[in-house]
Every structure is written in C-alpha cells, then in structure tokens.
Design a protein around this motif. Structure first.
Motif, mmCIF file in Angstrom:
data_model
loop_
_atom_site.group_PDB
_atom_site.id
_atom_site.type_symbol
_atom_site.label_atom_id
_atom_site.label_comp_id
_atom_site.label_asym_id
_atom_site.label_seq_id
_atom_site.Cartn_x
_atom_site.Cartn_y
_atom_site.Cartn_z
ATOM 1 N N ALA A 11 0.841 -1.210 0.000
ATOM 2 C CA ALA A 11 0.000 0.000 0.000
ATOM 3 C C ALA A 11 0.867 1.247 0.000
ATOM 4 C CB ALA A 11 -0.907 -0.009 1.215
ATOM 5 N N TYR A 15 -4.246 1.427 4.443
ATOM 6 C CA TYR A 15 -5.459 1.040 5.189
ATOM 7 C C TYR A 15 -5.030 0.864 6.643
ATOM 8 C CZ TYR A 15 -8.068 -3.063 7.089
ATOM 9 O OH TYR A 15 -8.728 -3.960 7.883
ATOM 10 N N LYS A 18 -10.753 0.442 10.935
ATOM 11 C CA LYS A 18 -11.951 -0.240 10.439
ATOM 12 C C LYS A 18 -13.196 0.568 10.807
ATOM 13 C CE LYS A 18 -9.583 -4.561 11.626
ATOM 14 N NZ LYS A 18 -9.340 -5.517 10.572
ATOM 15 N N ASN A 24 -15.404 -6.359 8.802
ATOM 16 C CA ASN A 24 -14.043 -5.986 8.408
ATOM 17 C C ASN A 24 -14.030 -4.962 7.269
ATOM 18 O OD1 ASN A 24 -11.329 -6.320 9.204
ATOM 19 N ND2 ASN A 24 -10.897 -7.423 7.299
ATOM 20 N N ARG A 68 -9.345 -18.542 11.056
ATOM 21 C CA ARG A 68 -9.584 -17.445 10.109
ATOM 22 C C ARG A 68 -9.781 -17.992 8.688
ATOM 23 N NH1 ARG A 68 -5.234 -12.662 9.989
ATOM 24 N NH2 ARG A 68 -6.381 -11.235 8.641
ATOM 25 N N SER A 101 -0.657 -12.087 4.403
ATOM 26 C CA SER A 101 -2.080 -12.426 4.565
ATOM 27 C C SER A 101 -2.865 -11.918 3.363
ATOM 28 C CB SER A 101 -2.651 -11.907 5.883
ATOM 29 O OG SER A 101 -2.667 -10.512 5.888
ATOM 30 N N SER A 147 -9.336 -10.303 5.317
ATOM 31 C CA SER A 147 -8.201 -9.417 5.584
ATOM 32 C C SER A 147 -8.317 -8.243 4.618
ATOM 33 C CB SER A 147 -6.890 -10.181 5.344
ATOM 34 O OG SER A 147 -5.803 -9.383 5.731
ATOM 35 N N SER A 197 -1.699 -6.788 12.538
ATOM 36 C CA SER A 197 -2.147 -5.458 12.107
ATOM 37 C C SER A 197 -3.602 -5.198 12.469
ATOM 38 C CB SER A 197 -1.901 -5.251 10.615
ATOM 39 O OG SER A 197 -2.028 -6.431 9.906
ATOM 40 N N MET A 201 -4.647 -1.920 14.623
ATOM 41 C CA MET A 201 -5.431 -0.780 14.121
ATOM 42 C C MET A 201 -6.653 -0.509 14.999
ATOM 43 S SD MET A 201 -6.851 -2.035 10.381
ATOM 44 C CE MET A 201 -5.423 -2.809 9.688
ATOM 45 N N MET A 248 0.671 7.115 9.096
ATOM 46 C CA MET A 248 0.169 5.857 9.661
ATOM 47 C C MET A 248 1.046 5.401 10.824
ATOM 48 S SD MET A 248 -0.343 2.062 7.988
ATOM 49 C CE MET A 248 1.403 1.716 7.882
ATOM 50 N N ASP A 288 5.123 -1.077 6.283
ATOM 51 C CA ASP A 288 3.801 -1.497 6.755
ATOM 52 C C ASP A 288 3.887 -2.005 8.183
ATOM 53 O OD1 ASP A 288 2.010 -0.958 4.447
ATOM 54 O OD2 ASP A 288 3.644 -2.002 3.475
HETATM 55 C C1 DP6 Z 1 -0.194 -1.760 7.355
HETATM 56 O O1 DP6 Z 1 -5.138 -6.259 5.851
HETATM 57 O O2 DP6 Z 1 -3.503 -7.171 7.535
HETATM 58 O O3 DP6 Z 1 -0.398 -3.391 5.644
HETATM 59 O O4 DP6 Z 1 -8.030 -6.473 7.691
HETATM 60 O O5 DP6 Z 1 -7.209 -6.813 10.002
HETATM 61 O O6 DP6 Z 1 -6.483 -8.393 8.199
HETATM 62 P P1 DP6 Z 1 -6.899 -6.977 8.551
HETATM 63 O O7 DP6 Z 1 -5.614 -6.056 8.294
HETATM 64 P P2 DP6 Z 1 -4.521 -6.153 7.179
HETATM 65 O O8 DP6 Z 1 -3.856 -4.694 7.347
HETATM 66 C C2 DP6 Z 1 -2.883 -4.184 6.480
HETATM 67 C C3 DP6 Z 1 -2.311 -2.958 7.060
HETATM 68 C C4 DP6 Z 1 -1.115 -2.391 6.327
HETATM 69 C C5 DP6 Z 1 -1.528 -1.285 5.361
HETATM 70 C C6 DP6 Z 1 -2.147 -1.725 4.060
HETATM 71 O O9 DP6 Z 1 -1.832 -2.810 3.540
HETATM 72 O O10 DP6 Z 1 -2.923 -0.937 3.512
#
Ligand code: DP6
Length: 333
Positions: A11, A15, A18, A24, A68, A101, A147, A197, A201, A248, A288
């Motif tokens: 990313a 993200y 939530k 999710n 999961r 993931s 995820s 993560s 969050m 972030m 990340d």
């Molecule tokens: C920091 O997708 O692992 O990589 O929805 O709880 O499984 P869940 O979280 P996840 O979070 C990724 C967070 C990040 C930023 C991103 O990939 O956008």
C-alpha cells in the motif's frame, strides 16, 4: 482439487482502521501496487470424507491461522460446506510485514470458489450458483472480509480500494505495463510481527489522539495519489506516499500501548533512501506493519537501490519485483 496464486500488494496510501469490525470494512480507501515475483499458492480440496478442516503452510500444520481460514471458506462455500484440506506455499517470509495475509486470502477465495465448482456433487445448488456467478469484485469483497488488504490482491498493477458504509469497491487504476515501477524490499528481520495489524489498528482507533485526523485526511491523500498515478508523476506519488506512510506510523506510535514495528535497520534504510533522493535518484520508501522497508523506484535505478540497501547495516536480504497481475487460478487446477 484446485490451485490459485496471488501476489502480495504494497500500500502507498494505507489502510489503517476499520469502520465496521464485524464485517471488516475499512475506515477509508487505500491504494496499492500488486507485486509480480512474490507469491502465495493455495490448494483447496473439499471432501465429504474429511471430518475437520486442515491447513498446511509450507508443509507444516498451521493451527493458529486455521479458524480465520475456515471462516473465509464458510463465506465462499457456505456454513454447511464439507470440510477441506488447504495447502499453502509462499516464496517469501510470512507475517513479517510483507503482506503475506493479503496474498494468502486473495488466493484462498479464488481457489475455494473453484474447488466448490469442481466438487459439485457435494454442494447445494445455491452454493454452486453463487460460485458460478462471482465476479472478481465479489471475490475481492470476500477476501477483504478475511483481511482488508487482501481485497486489493485480486487486481493487478496499481489498485485503488474505495470504502463506503455498505461495502468496498476495488479496481485497477493503472495496469502494470503502463508504468513499470519497481519495488525493492529490504528485509531487516525475519521473525513474526509482535502485534497483528488488525489488532493494532483497533488499538489505534481506541487510543491514538491522531486517529480521527488520519482517517479524515485519507480522501485527500488518495486524490493526490490517484492524480499522480494517472499522470505518471513519480515525484508527486513519492511525496504523498511517504507522507501517508509516516502518518500511519505516527498513529501507531501514539497508540497506547505504542505499536512500533520499526527497528534500527528500518531507520538506516530510510536514511539511505534519503541520501539517494538527495543525489537526485527517483526513489521513495514505504513501511507497513513490520520492519521491512519497501523502496519504490524505476527500472534504470533499481540496481543502484538494491546495492545501496543491500549494504545497509541490519539488512538481511533484498528482494525485488515489478508490478504484477491479480490473483488467478493455475493451470494444474
Ligand atoms: C499496514 O489487511 O492485515 O499493511 O483487515 O485486520 O487483516 P486486517 O488487516 P490487514 O492490514 C494491512 C495494514 C497495512 C496497510 C495496508 O496494507 O494498507
């Protein structure tokens, strides 16, 4: 038995938060690069003869991840589905901030959907009809329920995820061949991350004083990044991506207890990238939920970026990749 492959995504507009934990759903949109050479391959076999789900990750029984994975299979194949054998292989470190993931759940929804169709005699017609009619966006939504970042790995190239109260929308903003960006990953630690993560969050939302302004400003950063992508403006994308990443991590650091994923190697890599930038190189960093540093650069300076980061104290390994395609079934399925 079917097999699917998905690549992790990195990313640039993150993200982190939530709006609806039970579904999710992310608090805001995000933008990412789907990689080409790092992958997760998943096999799923449903059978009326199995008495429970079993998960093997790189040949080892993996019990922690199984609930999961089973819930994700329920969403694809229905709560009354037969049990499954799931086998996963990954060509990069798992759960260390390299989006394993994301590629795992993206591959899982694609392969599980196909595995239902291949075992048609043991599924109800409604499940088969649903599996038959799913679009890539439907699969992305199923992956995102498992995820959030996984939804983006259903699509290739530069991908945008838009979030609303009801659902997510995901699509390719620019196909991989339209802007040959390169990603160099400096691995500064191979162990599993201290806090998942998803948990971190939720903690940030509850405790960081910066969380609400982080979420409020996501639309603005997304708009800048989107326009940088459309015009292939590297410097503009670099500036907004580094800013978004550092925001972030500021939210993480100001959570209580603080969530700090970086190590000394992370900071040393950031400094090395700053030096390259000062010398006029087109490169920027993003990190990340882990200590690895991802340097985004261009084909003509990729070798220099790899060499520079490879010489940084604390860097254990270097990986590199171009942009690749979204999750897909493999031929042997
Ligand atoms: C920091 O997708 O692992 O990589 O929805 O709880 O499984 P869940 O979280 P996840 O979070 C990724 C967070 C990040 C930023 C991103 O990939 O956008």
């Amino acid at each position: 038995m079917a097999t699917a492959q998905a690549q992790p995504n990195i990313a640039l507009i993150k993200y982190w938060g939530k709006r609806d934990v039970s579904r999710n759903l992310p608090a805001a949109g995000s933008l990412s690069l789907t990689l080409a050479t790092l992958w997760t391959r998943m096999k799923v076999e449903f059978s009326a003869d199995f008495d429970r789900d079993r998960l093997l990750v790189d040949g080892e029984v993996a019990t922690a991840m199984l609930p999961r994975v089973s819930r994700c299979l329920d969403r694809v194949a229905g709560g009354n589905r037969p049990c499954a054998l799931i086998e996963s292989h990954c060509n990069f470190p798992i759960a260390a901030g390299l989006a394993s993931s994301a590629s795992a759940f993206a591959a899982l929804v694609v392969v599980a959907n196909q595995a239902c169709l291949e075992a048609e005699d043991i599924f109800e017609p409604a499940v088969l009809a649903a599996a038959n009619s799913r679009t890539t966006l439907d699969l992305a939504r199923l992956a995102g329920a498992a995820s959030g970042s996984a939804a983006r790995s259903l699509f290739g190239g530069i991908v945008e995820l838009a979030a609303s109260d009801d659902n997510i929308d995901v699509s390719t903003l620019l196909p991989s061949q339209d802007w040959p960006l390169r990603v160099v990953v400096a691995v500064t630690e191979r162990g599993h991350k201290p806090v998942a993560s998803g948990d971190a969050m939720i903690l940030s939302e509850k405790s960081s004083p910066f969380y609400s302004s982080w979420v409020e400003n996501q639309d603005h950063d997304l708009q800048v990044a989107r326009s940088a992508v459309k015009t292939r403006d590297f410097d503009k994308l670099a500036a907004v991506s580094e800013h978004n990443c550092l925001k972030m991590h500021s939210v993480m650091w100001t959570s209580r207890p603080p969530v700090v994923y970086w190590n000394r190697g992370t900071l040393a890599c950031m400094e090395a990238i700053r030096d390259l930038q000062s010398a006029g190189q087109a490169v920027f960093f993003t990190m990340d939920a882990g200590p690895q540093v991802k340097a985004i650069c261009q084909p003509d300076n990729e070798a220099l970026v790899m060499k520079t980061l490879g010489e940084v104290d604390g860097v254990e390994a270097i990986m590199n990749s171009g942009l690749g395609s979204g999750a897909c079934l493999l031929d042997d399925s």
